[in-house]
Design a protein around this motif. Structure first.
Motif, PDB file in Angstrom:
ATOM      1  N   LYS A  19      23.022  25.964  23.048  1.00 42.30           N
ATOM      2  CA  LYS A  19      22.434  27.111  23.563  1.00 42.30           C
ATOM      3  C   LYS A  19      21.880  27.262  25.071  1.00 42.30           C
ATOM      4  O   LYS A  19      22.117  27.775  25.871  1.00 42.30           O
ATOM      5  N   ARG A  20      20.939  26.192  24.939  1.00 45.48           N
ATOM      6  CA  ARG A  20      20.251  25.937  26.166  1.00 45.48           C
ATOM      7  C   ARG A  20      21.330  25.429  27.521  1.00 45.48           C
ATOM      8  O   ARG A  20      21.288  25.953  28.673  1.00 45.48           O
ATOM      9  N   GLU A  23      23.093  28.738  28.728  1.00 47.95           N
ATOM     10  CA  GLU A  23      22.175  29.560  29.284  1.00 47.95           C
ATOM     11  C   GLU A  23      21.806  28.854  30.931  1.00 47.95           C
ATOM     12  O   GLU A  23      21.658  29.776  31.907  1.00 47.95           O
ATOM     13  N   LYS A  28      25.129  34.781  29.374  1.00 45.02           N
ATOM     14  CA  LYS A  28      24.047  35.484  28.461  1.00 45.02           C
ATOM     15  C   LYS A  28      24.645  35.536  27.109  1.00 45.02           C
ATOM     16  O   LYS A  28      25.817  35.801  26.750  1.00 45.02           O
ATOM     17  N   VAL A  29      23.813  35.005  26.200  1.00 44.59           N
ATOM     18  CA  VAL A  29      24.204  34.346  24.740  1.00 44.59           C
ATOM     19  C   VAL A  29      24.063  35.651  24.155  1.00 44.59           C
ATOM     20  O   VAL A  29      22.956  36.467  24.142  1.00 44.59           O
ATOM     21  N   TYR A  39      28.759  33.961  23.689  1.00 49.27           N
ATOM     22  CA  TYR A  39      28.160  34.394  24.742  1.00 49.27           C
ATOM     23  C   TYR A  39      29.218  35.148  25.733  1.00 49.27           C
ATOM     24  O   TYR A  39      30.355  35.133  25.561  1.00 49.27           O
TER      25      TYR A  39
END
Length: 381
Positions: A19-20, A23, A28-29, A39
């Motif tokens: 996730k990091r 981003e 945009k997740v 995303y």
């Protein structure tokens, strides 16, 4: 460019790291779930994700998601999706699938229905009965969980852990995606000394060096979506060019990697050369007992061997004792160690790990133990 929903799949336990990364690429997740991050992006996002995601397993294009409790529902809703936007008339496609806790539990039947639905849609679009299937390859996946079907196309091809630099292997190697996650979950960064005393084929050291130098992990390989007509070749060329210019050759990277096995060290050295990071990793043949701390506040990251036979267990217990001695002598050092041996924590020291995280190396369940040394002064941090 069209707005698309993209899914980065992840090994259980690595979702937060992936996730990091998503981003950090500027996307945009929408959702973070077990083993996948969804995303928003476009065609360029597919290219960048494949080139840059270090800890994801695959990058999937999400075609649709819907409830399907009958084969008719599965067929009609799959057929309603815009397959012609991605699969050309000569496209080759296969369908894979999984089904968990759903009425449609027969995976072969679901795959067959989805394949038939796509063929019917393409027949109507291209006004033909037979397809040559000589063009680009598309792997469609139908995943049904609690009667909810998600249909995707795999943009990656071979799993993203296959960077292309591993020309020499050892038994039970650590996956590149897990190795990179171990480094990212540690306190190591450019400027601090990193030591891997169980380097094997060199994966942890190589992944750390690539991270510090900002080398895109997908630079040396090809992806399934490179053959797709919808994603222009120019996009791949542009993003590869940007990735090459983003490499930081001036990064201060100091990594020591060793192993007791000379053949492993020889292979690791060749792999590091292939990855283009051999100049910032110093390889040596030595046991853990010989590892010395040449400075304070070092970071040790490793994947020690584990075994079931009595002789192997004795060897492993000695490794734990040697590690223990090292960290008693060097309280400013931090240890990050992944192992499937459930006895490690109690054998290493009385004090429990500062942090634990369950991770998977392929299908093997492991635990990532983190022991934090004395913090460095802020000027050295």
């Amino acid at each position: 460019m069209a707005k698309l929903e993209i899914i980065a799949t992840a090994t259980f336990g690595l979702e937060s790291v992936v996730k990091r990364e998503v981003e950090a690429l500027g996307f945009k997740v929408l959702k973070s779930e077990d083993a996948k991050i969804t995303y928003m992006g476009d065609e360029r996002a597919i290219v960048k994700s494949n080139l840059w995601l270090r800890c994801a397993d695959r990058v999937l294009l999400k075609m649709g998601e819907f409830k399907a409790e009958s084969f008719e529902e599965l067929f009609q809703q799959t057929k309603a999706l815009p397959w012609e936007e991605w699969i050309p008339e000569d496209g080759r496609f296969t369908v894979t699938g999984t089904s968990v806790k759903s009425k449609l539990h027969s995976v072969p039947a679901c795959q067959s229905i989805v394949k038939k639905a796509i063929v019917e849609r393409l027949k109507e679009t291209y006004a033909c009965e037979q397809f040559s299937e000589t063009g680009a390859e598309f792997t469609v996946k139908v995943t049904i969980l609690k009667d909810r079907a998600t249909i995707t196309i795999d943009t990656s091809g071979a799993g993203l852990h296959k960077r292309g630099y591993r020309i020499n292997d050892v038994a039970a190697p650590i996956k590149e995606t897990l190795a990179s996650a171990m480094v990212q979950l540690s306190f190591w960064k450019e400027g601090r000394l990193l030591v891997d005393p169980f380097c094997g084929s060199g994966t942890i050291a190589i992944e750390a060096a690539m991270l510090a130098r900002n080398i895109a992990p997908g630079l040396q390989r090809k992806f399934a979506a490179e053959q797709w007509p919808t994603i222009k070749n120019e996009l791949w060329k542009e993003e590869r060019k940007k990735a090459f210019s983003a490499i930081n050759y001036n990064a201060e990277v100091r990594i020591l990697a060793s192993d007791i096995n000379p053949a492993a060290v020889k292979g690791a050295t060749a792999n590091a050369e292939e990855a283009g990071v051999d100049d910032c990793i110093e390889f040596s043949v030595q046991p853990v007992a010989k590892v010395m701390a040449s400075e304070e506040y070092g970071i040790m990251i490793g994947n020690p061997p584990y075994g079931e036979r009595i002789g192997e267990k004795a060897d492993i217990q000695k490794i734990y004792k040697d590690l223990q001695k090292f960290f008693v002598k060097n309280p400013t050092w931090s240890l990050y160690l992944v192992t499937s041996d459930k006895e490690f924590e109690t054998q290493f020291r009385e004090k429990p790990a500062d942090r634990r995280r369950k991770l998977y190396n392929g299908r093997i369940e492991t635990c990532y133990y983190q022991y934090y040394g004395i913090k460095p002064p802020k000027s050295n941090a």
